[in-house]
Scaffold this motif. Structure first.
Motif, short mmCIF file in Angstrom:
data_model
loop_
_atom_site.label_atom_id
_atom_site.label_comp_id
_atom_site.label_asym_id
_atom_site.label_seq_id
_atom_site.Cartn_x
_atom_site.Cartn_y
_atom_site.Cartn_z
N UNK A 1 41.44 8.68 8.76
CA UNK A 1 42.63 8.69 9.61
C UNK A 1 42.43 9.57 10.85
N UNK A 2 41.26 10.20 10.95
CA UNK A 2 40.93 11.01 12.12
C UNK A 2 40.33 10.10 13.20
N UNK B 1 36.08 20.65 20.11
CA UNK B 1 37.01 21.52 20.82
C UNK B 1 38.05 22.02 19.82
N UNK B 2 38.84 23.00 20.23
CA UNK B 2 39.87 23.54 19.34
C UNK B 2 40.86 22.46 18.94
N UNK B 3 41.25 21.61 19.90
CA UNK B 3 42.21 20.53 19.61
C UNK B 3 41.61 19.52 18.63
N UNK C 1 40.89 17.54 12.80
CA UNK C 1 40.04 17.42 11.61
C UNK C 1 40.63 18.23 10.45
N UNK C 2 41.22 19.37 10.75
CA UNK C 2 41.78 20.23 9.71
C UNK C 2 42.96 19.60 8.99
N UNK D 1 39.49 22.86 1.13
CA UNK D 1 39.14 23.77 2.24
C UNK D 1 39.94 25.07 2.20
N UNK D 2 40.72 25.27 1.16
CA UNK D 2 41.42 26.56 0.99
C UNK D 2 40.41 27.61 0.52
#
Length: 355
Positions: free
Chosen positions: A177-178, A190-192, A197-198, A226-227
């Motif tokens: 879905x990314x 990039x940060x955005x 992705x996160x 990813x926690x």
């Protein structure tokens, strides 16, 4: 396996046995995926024939091998490569908006897990197969296998191991879905882009949330892989007491395979180097029990093992310190020199050649 002449090799062939030099030392270890530089190495060392798997790294059959001989010659890694290609088709279907077919996935993954659960060396070598272009597909299948293996070593029941393996495979299904542009971006995000992705654990959880064949722990593992125990992870930033044990196992498998695999914007590390980094940089973040299971059961060295060092030399393991097991005392095979890798920190084990 299939015996072929060097002239028949092509990029993507997978070695089924070590390639030995005139001194009978491995030039290239088994399970290595052949690349252009390695073809030149084989030519330089005058290697005329090698044994390869009947399937290429991308899951395609080796040219000129008939289906009957391919089926007869199949090794565990051939089934792994087939599973990676199956995952690729599943991932493409998720990108197209289709739901997760847990029945099909379970049939492929649990069968593969049962074949490979006892193959420690094969599991240790999974990172060799992950190419930059197909990293996502290899990563999913490998994380499932590694997570199931760690669960088995930690004493979980067969049913729980299967659930954890499935959680590992499905943890990144939400990456479908990314944005495709982000998934194929060859440079650092990039940060955005990273923020998008996160969100993939949330997307993954939504895709599996209503699947009755997955238990509560498996679904939480998909959401929480990813926690981190200290609260520094994502997407929710929860701490250890709120992270399910399944999640902590999948997290260790996920970090280990990511660090040891070639990715679009990051070079891979040796498994032994990765373990060092995990123990140092992830202390307080990852489950110490799951990391210990990885070190002791998968990476675990034995005295007498032959290893390749980062400086290219072959060495025999002589003594393994309990407080630094990835850095034993070794004897250089060519010179007989003893070397403590705990002291000589700039040299590390690149690969285990013979256990």
């Amino acid at each position: 396996m299939v015996r072929v002449k060097r002239s028949q090799l092509r990029e993507g062939c997978v070695l089924a046995e070590d390639v030995l030099g005139k001194t009978k030392r491995p030039i290239i270890p088994k399970n290595t995926v052949i690349t252009k530089p390695l073809l030149l190495v084989l030519e330089k060392f005058l290697v005329e024939e090698v044994d390869v798997e009947p399937l290429l790294a991308n899951g395609e059959p080796f040219p000129n091998v008939d289906s009957a001989s391919t089926a007869a010659a199949k090794q565990p890694m051939s089934f792994y490569l087939e599973a990676v290609q199956r995952y690729k088709t599943w991932f493409q279907s998720w990108q197209a908006g289709l739901p997760v077919d847990i029945g099909e996935i379970r049939g492929v993954i649990i069968s593969l897990f049962e074949r490979m659960a006892g193959q420690k060396r094969e599991l240790l070598m999974l990172h060799h197969y992950a190419t930059k272009d197909e990293y996502l597909h290899h990563h999913a299948v490998s994380v499932g296998l590694l997570a199931g293996f760690l669960a088995m070593q930690l004493g979980y029941s067969e049913g729980e191991c299967h659930q954890i393996a499935l959680a590992g495979v499905l943890a990144d299904c939400g990456m479908a879905k990314v944005s495709r542009r982000i998934l194929t971006n060859p440079s650092a995000l990039t940060e955005a882009e990273f923020n998008e992705v996160k969100q993939h654990p949330v997307f993954s959880y939504r895709m599996v949330q209503k699947i009755p064949a997955l238990n509560y722990g498996a679904k939480l593992a998909v959401l929480q892989h990813h926690e981190r125990n200290d609260g520094s992870g994502y997407p929710l930033g929860v701490k250890a007491e709120r992270i399910h044990p399944y999640s902590q196992i999948v997290a260790v498998a996920d970090v280990y395979h990511a660090m040891t695999s070639e990715r679009l914007y990051r070079r891979k590390q040796s498994p032994f180097r990765a373990i060092e980094t995990m123990q140092r940089e992830q202390f307080g973040k990852l489950s110490t029990e799951a990391v210990a299971a990885l070190v002791n059961n998968l990476i675990g060295l034995q005295t007498g093992a032959v290893v390749k060092l980062s400086n290219g030399e072959m060495a025999e393991v002589m003594f393994i310190p309990s407080d630094d097991p990835a850095r034993p005392i070794v004897k250089i095979i060519e010179t007989g020199q003893l070397l403590s890798l705990s002291v000589q920190r700039d040299i590390y084990i690149e690969e285990m050649v013979q256990g």
